[in-house]
Design a protein around this motif. Structure first.
Motif, PDB file in Angstrom:
ATOM      1  N   LEU A 222      -6.276  -6.777 -82.466  1.00 29.02           N
ATOM      2  CA  LEU A 222      -5.560  -6.131 -81.376  1.00 29.02           C
ATOM      3  C   LEU A 222      -4.582  -6.979 -80.555  1.00 29.02           C
ATOM      4  O   LEU A 222      -3.927  -6.414 -79.668  1.00 29.02           O
ATOM      5  CB  LEU A 222      -6.574  -5.517 -80.397  1.00 29.02           C
ATOM      6  CG  LEU A 222      -7.449  -4.392 -80.952  1.00 29.02           C
ATOM      7  CD1 LEU A 222      -8.467  -3.974 -79.893  1.00 29.02           C
ATOM      8  CD2 LEU A 222      -6.601  -3.196 -81.380  1.00 29.02           C
ATOM      9  N   PRO A 223      -4.452  -8.286 -80.740  1.00 29.31           N
ATOM     10  CA  PRO A 223      -3.590  -9.045 -79.824  1.00 29.31           C
ATOM     11  C   PRO A 223      -2.186  -8.492 -79.652  1.00 29.31           C
ATOM     12  O   PRO A 223      -1.699  -8.366 -78.524  1.00 29.31           O
ATOM     13  CB  PRO A 223      -3.570 -10.445 -80.448  1.00 29.31           C
ATOM     14  CG  PRO A 223      -4.916 -10.569 -81.064  1.00 29.31           C
ATOM     15  CD  PRO A 223      -5.201  -9.200 -81.628  1.00 29.31           C
ATOM     16  N   VAL A 234      -3.083 -14.469 -71.881  1.00 28.03           N
ATOM     17  CA  VAL A 234      -4.375 -14.906 -72.391  1.00 28.03           C
ATOM     18  C   VAL A 234      -4.284 -15.331 -73.856  1.00 28.03           C
ATOM     19  O   VAL A 234      -5.136 -16.076 -74.346  1.00 28.03           O
ATOM     20  CB  VAL A 234      -5.423 -13.788 -72.194  1.00 28.03           C
ATOM     21  CG1 VAL A 234      -5.229 -12.661 -73.193  1.00 28.03           C
ATOM     22  CG2 VAL A 234      -6.836 -14.341 -72.235  1.00 28.03           C
ATOM     23  N   PHE A 235      -3.230 -14.893 -74.567  1.00 26.80           N
ATOM     24  CA  PHE A 235      -3.042 -15.243 -75.975  1.00 26.80           C
ATOM     25  C   PHE A 235      -2.118 -16.448 -76.159  1.00 26.80           C
ATOM     26  O   PHE A 235      -1.761 -16.775 -77.291  1.00 26.80           O
ATOM     27  CB  PHE A 235      -2.458 -14.050 -76.736  1.00 26.80           C
ATOM     28  CG  PHE A 235      -3.329 -12.824 -76.701  1.00 26.80           C
ATOM     29  CD1 PHE A 235      -4.518 -12.763 -77.408  1.00 26.80           C
ATOM     30  CD2 PHE A 235      -2.972 -11.720 -75.934  1.00 26.80           C
ATOM     31  CE1 PHE A 235      -5.327 -11.640 -77.367  1.00 26.80           C
ATOM     32  CE2 PHE A 235      -3.757 -10.583 -75.885  1.00 26.80           C
ATOM     33  CZ  PHE A 235      -4.946 -10.549 -76.598  1.00 26.80           C
ATOM     34  N   THR A 236      -1.722 -17.096 -75.083  1.00 25.57           N
ATOM     35  CA  THR A 236      -0.755 -18.184 -75.155  1.00 25.57           C
ATOM     36  C   THR A 236      -1.338 -19.480 -74.593  1.00 25.57           C
ATOM     37  O   THR A 236      -2.445 -19.503 -74.046  1.00 25.57           O
ATOM     38  CB  THR A 236       0.523 -17.839 -74.360  1.00 25.57           C
ATOM     39  OG1 THR A 236       0.239 -17.921 -72.951  1.00 25.57           O
ATOM     40  CG2 THR A 236       1.012 -16.431 -74.702  1.00 25.57           C
ATOM     41  N   ALA A 237      -0.539 -20.534 -74.709  1.00 18.96           N
ATOM     42  CA  ALA A 237      -0.940 -21.825 -74.141  1.00 18.96           C
ATOM     43  C   ALA A 237      -0.929 -21.808 -72.619  1.00 18.96           C
ATOM     44  O   ALA A 237      -1.357 -22.774 -71.984  1.00 18.96           O
ATOM     45  CB  ALA A 237      -0.020 -22.925 -74.659  1.00 18.96           C
ATOM     46  N   LEU A 250      -9.081 -23.034 -72.617  1.00 15.45           N
ATOM     47  CA  LEU A 250      -9.279 -22.041 -73.661  1.00 15.45           C
ATOM     48  C   LEU A 250      -8.241 -20.935 -73.595  1.00 15.45           C
ATOM     49  O   LEU A 250      -7.698 -20.630 -72.531  1.00 15.45           O
ATOM     50  CB  LEU A 250     -10.670 -21.406 -73.538  1.00 15.45           C
ATOM     51  CG  LEU A 250     -11.876 -22.321 -73.699  1.00 15.45           C
ATOM     52  CD1 LEU A 250     -13.155 -21.547 -73.394  1.00 15.45           C
ATOM     53  CD2 LEU A 250     -11.933 -22.896 -75.109  1.00 15.45           C
ATOM     54  N   GLY A 251      -7.974 -20.333 -74.732  1.00 17.51           N
ATOM     55  CA  GLY A 251      -7.164 -19.137 -74.836  1.00 17.51           C
ATOM     56  C   GLY A 251      -7.775 -18.218 -75.877  1.00 17.51           C
ATOM     57  O   GLY A 251      -8.702 -18.605 -76.600  1.00 17.51           O
ATOM     58  N   VAL A 252      -7.268 -16.994 -75.976  1.00 15.38           N
ATOM     59  CA  VAL A 252      -7.810 -16.016 -76.922  1.00 15.38           C
ATOM     60  C   VAL A 252      -6.998 -16.041 -78.206  1.00 15.38           C
ATOM     61  O   VAL A 252      -5.773 -15.902 -78.179  1.00 15.38           O
ATOM     62  CB  VAL A 252      -7.800 -14.596 -76.323  1.00 15.38           C
ATOM     63  CG1 VAL A 252      -8.235 -13.568 -77.362  1.00 15.38           C
ATOM     64  CG2 VAL A 252      -8.709 -14.531 -75.101  1.00 15.38           C
ATOM     65  N   SER A 253      -7.669 -16.234 -79.325  1.00 11.48           N
ATOM     66  CA  SER A 253      -6.990 -16.296 -80.617  1.00 11.48           C
ATOM     67  C   SER A 253      -7.143 -15.014 -81.421  1.00 11.48           C
ATOM     68  O   SER A 253      -6.310 -14.720 -82.279  1.00 11.48           O
ATOM     69  CB  SER A 253      -7.516 -17.480 -81.437  1.00 11.48           C
ATOM     70  OG  SER A 253      -8.922 -17.551 -81.382  1.00 11.48           O
ATOM     71  N   GLN A 254      -8.213 -14.253 -81.194  1.00 15.36           N
ATOM     72  CA  GLN A 254      -8.396 -12.973 -81.877  1.00 15.36           C
ATOM     73  C   GLN A 254      -9.090 -11.983 -80.953  1.00 15.36           C
ATOM     74  O   GLN A 254      -9.951 -12.369 -80.159  1.00 15.36           O
ATOM     75  CB  GLN A 254      -9.294 -13.111 -83.127  1.00 15.36           C
ATOM     76  CG  GLN A 254      -8.688 -13.719 -84.355  1.00 15.36           C
ATOM     77  CD  GLN A 254      -9.556 -13.440 -85.586  1.00 15.36           C
ATOM     78  OE1 GLN A 254      -9.400 -12.431 -86.259  1.00 15.36           O
ATOM     79  NE2 GLN A 254     -10.486 -14.343 -85.878  1.00 15.36           N
TER      80      GLN A 254
END
Length: 318
Positions: A222-223, A234-237, A250-254
């Motif tokens: 779903l990203p 939240v999906f980035t650096a 931390l960040g969200v990868s999946q």
């Protein structure tokens, strides 16, 4: 019977069952201690449900679409416990909460109350909703995050060795399979060895509802969909999940989601699960997956100058 009418019957049947959940609890007891208006929470969850449905339907014009918006909402709200700054704002506004009218604390208490209500015993509907954390062994989480996860989202924490990604994936998938009565077998198709935390939500129900036989299932990552709904940082650096741990950025990868709905002459059975994979922010760029032709541009961030631009249709071609 028209498809629209059949859908209406399905929704009506499920809603009536959920309303009957707390059979031995009075209406006053149901709402006692609730810190947020249930209608406000339901309204935001419904807005998010149809926004997410619209994007999934647009991306799958000729395919069946089935998902659990509640599972995705709970998983992202759970994640937001550890988000800060604009990362937190994006997640909650992406979930369709108006932050000028409702406070973050009230949102979490609303989900807490909802989880308690859904998990009350019922003779008419078998329903189970829960959350879990799989945490890299030796990773130190903040005490407040651990306590909030336990109290607000009833989440268990399981030490996990993500360096052995296959074993970690089996552990998580087996957990979800068990909690969904075998309906969701492979929530995660792959895990990166950089993974540090996995947040999981699961939903299973079996039900007052008889329709002609059919079965439908779907799997989504779903990203890119959530980015279209405004959940981006939240999906980035630039992700700020500093409320989870202070020893690693931390960040969200999946964000993966699976759902299945089976209907036959004997009743209705469904299950769904959502998994949120957290990795070091420095590793996020290394796990982007391209499985179709794409454009590539190398841009100097400070000057916005494009120093390389091209199209890749065959990565193995020189």
């Amino acid at each position: 019977m028209s498809p629209l009418l059949a859908l209406g019957l399905l929704v009506a049947g499920l809603c009536s069952s959920v309303h009957c959940l707390p059979e031995n609890v009075t209406p006053e007891e149901q709402h006692k201690g609730a810190s947020v208006d249930d209608h406000s929470l339901a309204s935001s969850n419904t807005d998010f449900a149809f926004s997410l449905y619209k994007q999934l339907a647009l991306e799958n014009p000729s395919k069946n679409v089935i998902f659990s918006p509640l599972s995705v909402s709970i998983a992202l709200a759970f994640l937001s416990l550890g988000a800060r700054g604009s990362t937190l704002t994006e997640i909650l506004e992406g979930l369709k909460f108006n932050l000028t009218e409702i406070q973050e604390k009230e949102i979490h208490q609303g989900f807490q109350h909802l989880l308690q209500t859904l998990n009350r015993p019922s003779n008419q509907l078998q329903l189970s909703v829960g959350n879990a954390m799989f945490v890299q062994d030796q990773l130190k989480l903040l005490d407040k995050f651990i306590e909030d996860a336990r109290v607000l989202y009833s989440s268990q924490a399981f030490p996990t060795e993500f360096n052995d990604s296959n074993a970690a994936m089996k552990l998580i998938n087996d957990y979800v399979k068990n909690k969904t009565q075998g309906k969701i077998e492979d929530l995660f198709k792959d895990l990166d060895p950089f993974t540090k935390i996995i947040l999981v939500n699961y939903i299973y129900f079996k039900d007052t509802l008889y329709l002609p036989k059919f079965s439908i299932s779907s799997d989504y990552n779903l990203p890119h969909i959530l980015r279209k709904l405004g959940i981006q940082k939240v999906f980035t650096a630039e992700a700020d999940l500093s409320g989870i741990t202070d020893v690693m950025d931390l960040g969200v990868s999946q964000v993966v989601h699976s759902a299945v709905l089976d209907v036959d002459e004997e009743g209705t059975e469904g299950a769904a699960a959502t998994g949120v994979e957290l990795s070091p922010r420095s590793a996020l760029m290394t796990i982007v997956r391209f499985n179709r032709p794409f454009l590539i541009a190398v841009v100097l961030k400070d000057t916005q100058s494009i120093i390389f631009l091209g199209k890749v249709t065959n990565p193995s071609q020189a």
